[in-house]
Motif scaffolding. Structure first.
Motif, PDB file in Angstrom:
ATOM      1  N   ARG A   1      59.235 -29.324  19.063  1.00 59.34           N
ATOM      2  CA  ARG A   1      59.623 -28.049  18.782  1.00 59.34           C
ATOM      3  C   ARG A   1      59.162 -27.172  19.783  1.00 59.34           C
ATOM      4  O   ARG A   1      58.036 -26.857  20.209  1.00 59.34           O
ATOM      5  CB  ARG A   1      58.952 -27.933  17.307  1.00 59.34           C
ATOM      6  N   ASP A   2      60.140 -26.063  19.949  1.00 57.61           N
ATOM      7  CA  ASP A   2      60.060 -24.951  20.634  1.00 57.61           C
ATOM      8  C   ASP A   2      60.271 -23.580  20.032  1.00 57.61           C
ATOM      9  O   ASP A   2      61.728 -23.488  20.055  1.00 57.61           O
ATOM     10  CB  ASP A   2      60.696 -25.006  22.172  1.00 57.61           C
ATOM     11  N   PRO A   3      59.527 -23.134  19.539  1.00 56.87           N
ATOM     12  CA  PRO A   3      59.775 -21.848  18.640  1.00 56.87           C
ATOM     13  C   PRO A   3      60.674 -20.786  19.518  1.00 56.87           C
ATOM     14  O   PRO A   3      61.081 -19.762  18.819  1.00 56.87           O
ATOM     15  CB  PRO A   3      58.405 -21.158  18.152  1.00 56.87           C
ATOM     16  N   TYR A   4      60.535 -20.801  20.413  1.00 60.62           N
ATOM     17  CA  TYR A   4      61.183 -19.939  21.562  1.00 60.62           C
ATOM     18  C   TYR A   4      62.503 -20.415  22.134  1.00 60.62           C
ATOM     19  O   TYR A   4      62.640 -19.852  23.098  1.00 60.62           O
ATOM     20  CB  TYR A   4      60.338 -18.979  22.548  1.00 60.62           C
ATOM     21  N   ALA A   5      62.938 -21.683  21.693  1.00 59.96           N
ATOM     22  CA  ALA A   5      64.107 -22.382  22.585  1.00 59.96           C
ATOM     23  C   ALA A   5      65.066 -21.347  22.555  1.00 59.96           C
ATOM     24  O   ALA A   5      66.096 -21.470  23.659  1.00 59.96           O
ATOM     25  CB  ALA A   5      64.399 -23.619  21.698  1.00 59.96           C
ATOM     26  N   ARG A   6      65.717 -20.562  21.511  1.00 60.67           N
ATOM     27  CA  ARG A   6      66.614 -19.922  21.597  1.00 60.67           C
ATOM     28  C   ARG A   6      66.522 -18.801  22.572  1.00 60.67           C
ATOM     29  O   ARG A   6      67.779 -18.006  22.672  1.00 60.67           O
ATOM     30  CB  ARG A   6      67.168 -19.733  20.094  1.00 60.67           C
ATOM     31  N   GLU A   7      65.535 -18.204  22.849  1.00 53.40           N
ATOM     32  CA  GLU A   7      65.440 -16.906  23.686  1.00 53.40           C
ATOM     33  C   GLU A   7      65.596 -17.312  25.273  1.00 53.40           C
ATOM     34  O   GLU A   7      65.436 -18.263  25.836  1.00 53.40           O
ATOM     35  CB  GLU A   7      64.266 -16.547  23.820  1.00 53.40           C
ATOM     36  N   ILE A   8      66.613 -16.721  25.713  1.00 58.57           N
ATOM     37  CA  ILE A   8      66.759 -16.644  27.195  1.00 58.57           C
ATOM     38  C   ILE A   8      66.006 -15.508  27.971  1.00 58.57           C
ATOM     39  O   ILE A   8      65.897 -14.599  27.536  1.00 58.57           O
ATOM     40  CB  ILE A   8      68.433 -16.315  27.558  1.00 58.57           C
ATOM     41  N   ILE A   9      64.939 -16.291  28.883  1.00 61.93           N
ATOM     42  CA  ILE A   9      64.200 -15.646  29.275  1.00 61.93           C
ATOM     43  C   ILE A   9      64.259 -15.306  30.768  1.00 61.93           C
ATOM     44  O   ILE A   9      64.233 -16.403  31.348  1.00 61.93           O
ATOM     45  CB  ILE A   9      62.560 -16.159  29.027  1.00 61.93           C
ATOM     46  N   LEU A  10      64.529 -14.408  31.547  1.00 62.61           N
ATOM     47  CA  LEU A  10      64.795 -14.125  32.846  1.00 62.61           C
ATOM     48  C   LEU A  10      63.445 -14.042  33.781  1.00 62.61           C
ATOM     49  O   LEU A  10      62.484 -13.175  33.294  1.00 62.61           O
ATOM     50  CB  LEU A  10      65.493 -12.924  33.179  1.00 62.61           C
ATOM     51  N   PRO A  11      63.143 -14.686  34.566  1.00 59.36           N
ATOM     52  CA  PRO A  11      61.811 -14.464  35.329  1.00 59.36           C
ATOM     53  C   PRO A  11      61.497 -13.477  35.864  1.00 59.36           C
ATOM     54  O   PRO A  11      62.573 -12.588  36.263  1.00 59.36           O
ATOM     55  CB  PRO A  11      62.077 -15.654  36.383  1.00 59.36           C
ATOM     56  N   THR A  12      60.443 -12.684  36.158  1.00 57.72           N
ATOM     57  CA  THR A  12      60.127 -11.720  36.940  1.00 57.72           C
ATOM     58  C   THR A  12      59.212 -11.899  37.970  1.00 57.72           C
ATOM     59  O   THR A  12      58.458 -12.927  38.006  1.00 57.72           O
ATOM     60  CB  THR A  12      59.274 -10.683  35.812  1.00 57.72           C
ATOM     61  N   GLN A  13      59.005 -10.933  38.767  1.00 55.43           N
ATOM     62  CA  GLN A  13      57.988 -10.927  39.950  1.00 55.43           C
ATOM     63  C   GLN A  13      56.956  -9.958  39.816  1.00 55.43           C
ATOM     64  O   GLN A  13      57.156  -9.048  38.955  1.00 55.43           O
ATOM     65  CB  GLN A  13      58.918 -10.421  41.195  1.00 55.43           C
ATOM     66  N   SER A  14      56.061 -10.191  40.425  1.00 59.76           N
ATOM     67  CA  SER A  14      54.916  -9.153  40.396  1.00 59.76           C
ATOM     68  C   SER A  14      55.198  -7.989  41.004  1.00 59.76           C
ATOM     69  O   SER A  14      55.933  -7.885  41.685  1.00 59.76           O
ATOM     70  CB  SER A  14      53.781  -9.843  41.326  1.00 59.76           C
TER      71      SER A  14
ATOM     72  N   THR B   1      47.531   4.288  27.474  1.00 62.41           N
ATOM     73  CA  THR B   1      48.863   3.746  27.055  1.00 62.41           C
ATOM     74  C   THR B   1      49.840   4.041  28.317  1.00 62.41           C
ATOM     75  O   THR B   1      49.873   5.214  28.743  1.00 62.41           O
ATOM     76  CB  THR B   1      49.489   4.410  25.958  1.00 62.41           C
ATOM     77  N   GLY B   2      50.420   2.918  28.896  1.00 66.78           N
ATOM     78  CA  GLY B   2      51.295   2.976  29.753  1.00 66.78           C
ATOM     79  C   GLY B   2      50.786   2.973  31.183  1.00 66.78           C
ATOM     80  O   GLY B   2      51.392   3.173  32.281  1.00 66.78           O
ATOM     81  N   SER B   3      49.530   2.689  31.443  1.00 66.62           N
ATOM     82  CA  SER B   3      48.724   2.754  32.718  1.00 66.62           C
ATOM     83  C   SER B   3      49.045   1.331  33.568  1.00 66.62           C
ATOM     84  O   SER B   3      48.680   1.284  34.515  1.00 66.62           O
ATOM     85  CB  SER B   3      47.513   3.010  32.676  1.00 66.62           C
ATOM     86  N   GLY B   4      49.689   0.530  32.917  1.00 67.10           N
ATOM     87  CA  GLY B   4      49.908  -0.746  33.534  1.00 67.10           C
ATOM     88  C   GLY B   4      48.826  -2.019  33.486  1.00 67.10           C
ATOM     89  O   GLY B   4      48.585  -2.712  34.246  1.00 67.10           O
ATOM     90  N   LYS B   5      48.356  -1.917  32.189  1.00 62.88           N
ATOM     91  CA  LYS B   5      47.251  -3.027  32.000  1.00 62.88           C
ATOM     92  C   LYS B   5      47.816  -4.313  32.139  1.00 62.88           C
ATOM     93  O   LYS B   5      47.275  -5.340  32.446  1.00 62.88           O
ATOM     94  CB  LYS B   5      46.620  -2.697  30.549  1.00 62.88           C
ATOM     95  N   THR B   6      49.077  -4.234  31.333  1.00 61.23           N
ATOM     96  CA  THR B   6      49.608  -5.663  31.092  1.00 61.23           C
ATOM     97  C   THR B   6      49.744  -6.165  32.458  1.00 61.23           C
ATOM     98  O   THR B   6      49.752  -7.416  32.776  1.00 61.23           O
ATOM     99  CB  THR B   6      51.000  -5.456  30.346  1.00 61.23           C
ATOM    100  N   GLU B   7      50.345  -5.557  33.382  1.00 61.49           N
ATOM    101  CA  GLU B   7      50.248  -5.965  34.982  1.00 61.49           C
ATOM    102  C   GLU B   7      49.102  -6.458  35.555  1.00 61.49           C
ATOM    103  O   GLU B   7      49.293  -7.699  36.122  1.00 61.49           O
ATOM    104  CB  GLU B   7      51.241  -5.011  35.815  1.00 61.49           C
ATOM    105  N   VAL B   8      48.098  -5.870  35.033  1.00 61.86           N
ATOM    106  CA  VAL B   8      46.748  -6.317  35.589  1.00 61.86           C
ATOM    107  C   VAL B   8      46.659  -7.838  35.057  1.00 61.86           C
ATOM    108  O   VAL B   8      46.199  -8.398  35.637  1.00 61.86           O
ATOM    109  CB  VAL B   8      45.839  -5.452  35.230  1.00 61.86           C
ATOM    110  N   TYR B   9      46.767  -7.807  33.726  1.00 61.70           N
ATOM    111  CA  TYR B   9      46.285  -8.977  32.947  1.00 61.70           C
ATOM    112  C   TYR B   9      47.462 -10.096  33.670  1.00 61.70           C
ATOM    113  O   TYR B   9      46.909 -11.301  33.910  1.00 61.70           O
ATOM    114  CB  TYR B   9      46.944  -9.090  31.516  1.00 61.70           C
ATOM    115  N   LEU B  10      48.771  -9.928  33.830  1.00 57.09           N
ATOM    116  CA  LEU B  10      49.648 -11.058  34.542  1.00 57.09           C
ATOM    117  C   LEU B  10      49.253 -11.451  35.856  1.00 57.09           C
ATOM    118  O   LEU B  10      49.271 -12.690  36.063  1.00 57.09           O
ATOM    119  CB  LEU B  10      50.957 -10.480  34.708  1.00 57.09           C
ATOM    120  N   GLN B  11      48.711 -10.362  36.617  1.00 50.31           N
ATOM    121  CA  GLN B  11      48.295 -10.827  37.994  1.00 50.31           C
ATOM    122  C   GLN B  11      47.087 -11.431  37.959  1.00 50.31           C
ATOM    123  O   GLN B  11      46.630 -12.338  38.934  1.00 50.31           O
ATOM    124  CB  GLN B  11      48.311  -9.671  38.987  1.00 50.31           C
ATOM    125  N   ALA B  12      46.090 -11.090  37.225  1.00 54.88           N
ATOM    126  CA  ALA B  12      44.796 -11.770  36.841  1.00 54.88           C
ATOM    127  C   ALA B  12      45.079 -13.409  36.544  1.00 54.88           C
ATOM    128  O   ALA B  12      44.470 -14.085  37.181  1.00 54.88           O
ATOM    129  CB  ALA B  12      43.875 -11.109  35.878  1.00 54.88           C
TER     130      ALA B  12
END
Ligand code: ADP
Ligand code: ZN
Length: 740
Positions: A178-191, A225-236
């Motif tokens: 089962r894939d709960p996110y099967a119906r979502e179309i997700i476009l890949p992103t780059q760093s 808020t908005g300082s780009g913490k999520t980008e740091v998480y992703l690259q870590a």
């Protein structure tokens, strides 16, 4: 061999069972098993394998649940720690580390029939047109679900079976995930290319990930808020994957939106590091949770993202744990075991030598204090990554408004005017009301005075019927004043004016009859679809004004919201909880962060009866460290956390006298047995802030100490030897976050 088992029952001890020959080799430490217990069959978890047992006449295990050892030794160790520290016993801790769907294995894997074309040698038998069609379909697919084949060809099951008999097709059951996110179309992103602050933060995390020596592995990432913490998480995370390690990302349940999950899936759904991202949270079906969990357990997913309980995700070779919005109170579980996922994350990281990153725009005082002491390494990102300015925050003095208008009004002229402007410009408004007001304080609307406990510095609660003020921490009591005690004021109309989101909404409707207004609070959130729909309507501009509670303070990102109004900022300040100020500061900062995420600069209007309160003033200036310094001074004087830790003992029962008596007895016992803890302070017993539920009376005792691990052990011992009346129940809450 003998297996020692912790049963799923709260018995506080373990039992030994024989491992029968047919199950030998399948039972390890961590395996879930079914065992006989008295006249029942009970589930449990193997915690040790032994050569012999001190008990005679052992009964054999009945069954192994699931094919894999379920609880890894690392998680078992974590559960042990949790059981001791949070005083909840090993079985409650063990129960929590596995999702129910995995523990019981009743939903199991979903199996489906698949059809595969078999290679054909020599000339085939003669077939009907229908059969040719089926064969053609099967050959066009490596493997097709039988259901799908039937639907596509319109054939009957029998026809397909006949082809199987002829040796042309194979039909076999197979696990279909089962894939709960099967119906979502997700476009890949780059760093993204990082800015200087982000790069510095990542470099430090990277160094810790590479280890070597006793590197400091716990970080506090303080970024606006908005300082780009999520980008740091992703690259870590990308760095951890590069080293062959896995990662866990914790986010508060409320911000676990499809958008959040998508940001992580999008980054790791393609490219050289491609891995599955498993999602664990309470909105999944039991079957989905089962499958997501096993994706991690089998190592196919190397990233787990989820709310509180995802801290127990069975990620092997764990490299990194991220705790986003670490100050959020929803990380604390409000039922046994009352663990705090952030603190468990730090302990787990320590045990498994992983790196842990706690991120927030408004860190908890506990975490910031730990950073100041050097227990965590502090990483600062003070600027917004997208060059947007911080919104302008104005504070409206509601005492002035009260003086000018006969009856108390909800909206100041300034806020009314600002809303009207937005309606004319076709921009959107969010109105926020912090509704934590069931314990009502006594506040003077003319001068802002609030009655406080002289010993605990929390607001006294006004008991209208008795006309008395009471402290719900230490039990202090006094008569309610007839007029405001401030010498310059003496307002005889001192009283609390009750406000709720519903009244805000109805007033709003009468003030702006043509505006499209929606209300969002926990009632609406119960239905997940409503929540999504309303947010969708805000995004597409179908709503002009959104009214809500805490719920709308988090992570929402609407470019066209240019005004945020906070209707009654003091509401969360004057409560019998010493964290009222901290929580108000966090909430105001978070809410303010909702304004001005688009091209138009944002404006925030804060209405307050105590406009000069530090929590409000520091939030207005976006000044975290200013707030921290002054709030720490207060905590230091009263010996509150983070300078100490708290254990809250709550006693409840139907009979008020018995509960009260038990609380006093407990206090005497405590005073006698905790002599070894020199710094221990015992406050209470007092009626709990929520003194009475429908059927129960509640009294509490607050314990403050710096040596919580020792106190936890003492409390466990004490409660084992305690004889309370049967109908009086006691709960122990270590490091409580909610004193209400
Ligand atoms: P936070 O998690 O700290 O609230 P986000 O990671 O959501 O912040 O970032 C806020 C916005 O800034 C997002 O739109 C994000 O795409 C953008 N952003 C983050 N880092 C960069 C960067 N280095 N360069 C350009 N834009 C960035
Ligand atoms: Zn008090």
């Amino acid at each position: 061999m003998i297996a020692r088992v912790t049963l799923d029952l709260a018995l506080g001890k373990e039992f030994d069972y024989l491992i029968p020959a047919e199950l030998a080799g399948q039972v390890e430490v961590g395996t879930r098993v079914k065992v006989p217990f008295a006249h029942r069959q009970v589930l449990g978890c193997v915690t040790a394998l032994l050569e012999s047992s001190p008990h005679p006449n052992l009964r054999p295990l009945l069954k192994v649940i699931g094919r894999q050892s379920h609880v890894s030794p690392a998680i078992l160790q974590l559960a042990r720690w949790m059981g001791e520290y949070y005083c909840c016993g090993p079985e409650a801790a063990l129960r929590t580390v596995l999702p129910e769907a995995v523990r019981k294995e009743k939903d199991g894997w979903r199996e489906q029939l698949f059809v595969r074309a078999l290679p054909q040698h020599g000339p085939g038998p003669k077939l009907s047109r229908r059969q040719e069609e089926i064969l053609e379909f099967a050959r066009g697919h490596a493997e097709a679900p039988l259901q799908e084949l039937l639907r596509a060809t319109g054939a009957a099951g029998q026809t397909v079976r006949r082809l199987e008999d002829k040796g042309l097709l194979a039909i076999a059951p197979k696990i279909s995930e089962r894939d709960p996110y099967a119906r979502e179309i997700i476009l890949p992103t780059q760093s993204l290319a990082m800015n200087a602050d982000q790069a510095r933060a990542l470099a430090e995390i990277s160094a810790a990930l590479q280890g070597g020596g006793p590197a400091r592995r716990a970080f506090l990432l303080h970024g606006v808020t908005g300082s780009g913490k999520t980008e740091v998480y992703l690259q870590a995370i990308a760095l951890a994957l590069e080293q062959g390690k896995g990662a866990i990302v914790l986010v508060p349940e409320i911000s676990l939106t499809p958008q959040t999950v998508e940001r992580f899936k999008a980054r790791f759904s393609s490219g050289p590091q491609q891995t599955l991202v498993a999602v664990l949270h309470s909105h999944l079906s039991a079957g989905e949770r089962h499958d997501e969990w096993h994706k991690i357990r089998q190592g196919r997913a190397r990233i787990a993202i989820g709310a509180r309980s995802a801290v127990f995700a069975p990620v092997e070779r764990l490299g990194l744990i991220i705790v986003d919005e670490e100050h959020e109170h929803s990380y604390k579980q409000e039922e046994a075991p009352r663990y705090h996922a952030r603190d468990v994350a730090v302990v787990r990281a320590q045990m498994e030598e992983a790196v842990v990153v706690l991120g927030s725009a408004t860190p908890s005082l506990e975490s910031y204090y730990n950073a100041q002491k050097g227990k965590y390494r502090l990483l600062e990102m003070p600027m917004r990554a997208d060059d947007k300015k911080m919104p302008i925050v104005r504070v409206v003095d509601m005492r002035q408004v009260a003086r000018h208008e006969k009856k108390s009004s909800i909206f100041s002229p300034a806020l009314k005017e600002a809303i009207l402007q937005r309606l004319e410009r076709k921009e959107q408004t969010i109105l926020f009301l912090n509704r934590r007001g069931y314990a009502t304080s006594l506040q003077c609307e003319r001068c802002g005075y609030v009655a406080q406990c002289p010993d605990c510095s929390v607001s006294l609660t006004y008991h209208r019927q008795e006309q008395r003020l009471k402290c719900h921490i230490c039990g202090h009591e006094e008569a309610a004043p007839l007029a405001c005690p401030e010498a310059k004021c003496r307002n005889p109309a001192i009283r609390y004016s009750g406000l709720g989101t519903e009244r805000v909404e109805s007033t709003l409707v009468s003030l702006f009859p043509h505006a499209r207004i929606k209300r969002m609070d926990s009632d609406a959130m119960k239905r997940k679809e409503d929540y999504r729909r309303i947010l969708g309507d805000v995004r597409t501009g179908k709503i002009d004004i959104l009214v809500g509670t805490q719920m709308i303070a988090k992570g929402l990102h609407f470019p066209n919201v240019t005004l945020v109004g906070i209707v009654h900022a003091d509401l969360g300040l004057h409560i019998p909880d010493f964290r009222g100020s901290e929580r108000t500061f966090q909430l105001l900062t978070q809410v303010a962060g909702r304004a001005g995420r688009g091209d138009v600069e944002g404006e925030v209007l804060v209405q307050a009866f105590t406009p000069f309160h530090p929590a409000i003033q520091y939030a207005r200036r976006h000044d975290f460290s200013g707030f921290y310094e002054q709030e720490m001074e207060f905590r230091r004087q009263l010996k509150y956390p983070p300078l100490t830790r708290i254990a809250l003992l709550l006693l409840r029962g139907r009979n008020e006298e018995k509960v009260k008596f038990s609380a006093e007895y407990l206090k005497r016992e405590l005073a006698g047995k905790t002599g070894g803890l020199a710094d221990l302070v015992i406050k209470g017993p007092a009626a709990a802030p929520l003194a009475r539920t429908k059927t129960e009376y509640r009294f509490q005792i607050m314990l403050l100490t710096r040596q919580m691990s020792r106190l936890s052990l003492l409390l466990a011992e004490l409660s084992a030897g305690l004889t309370l009346p049967e109908e009086v129940k006691m709960t122990v809450d270590i490091d409580p976050v909610d004193l209400m």
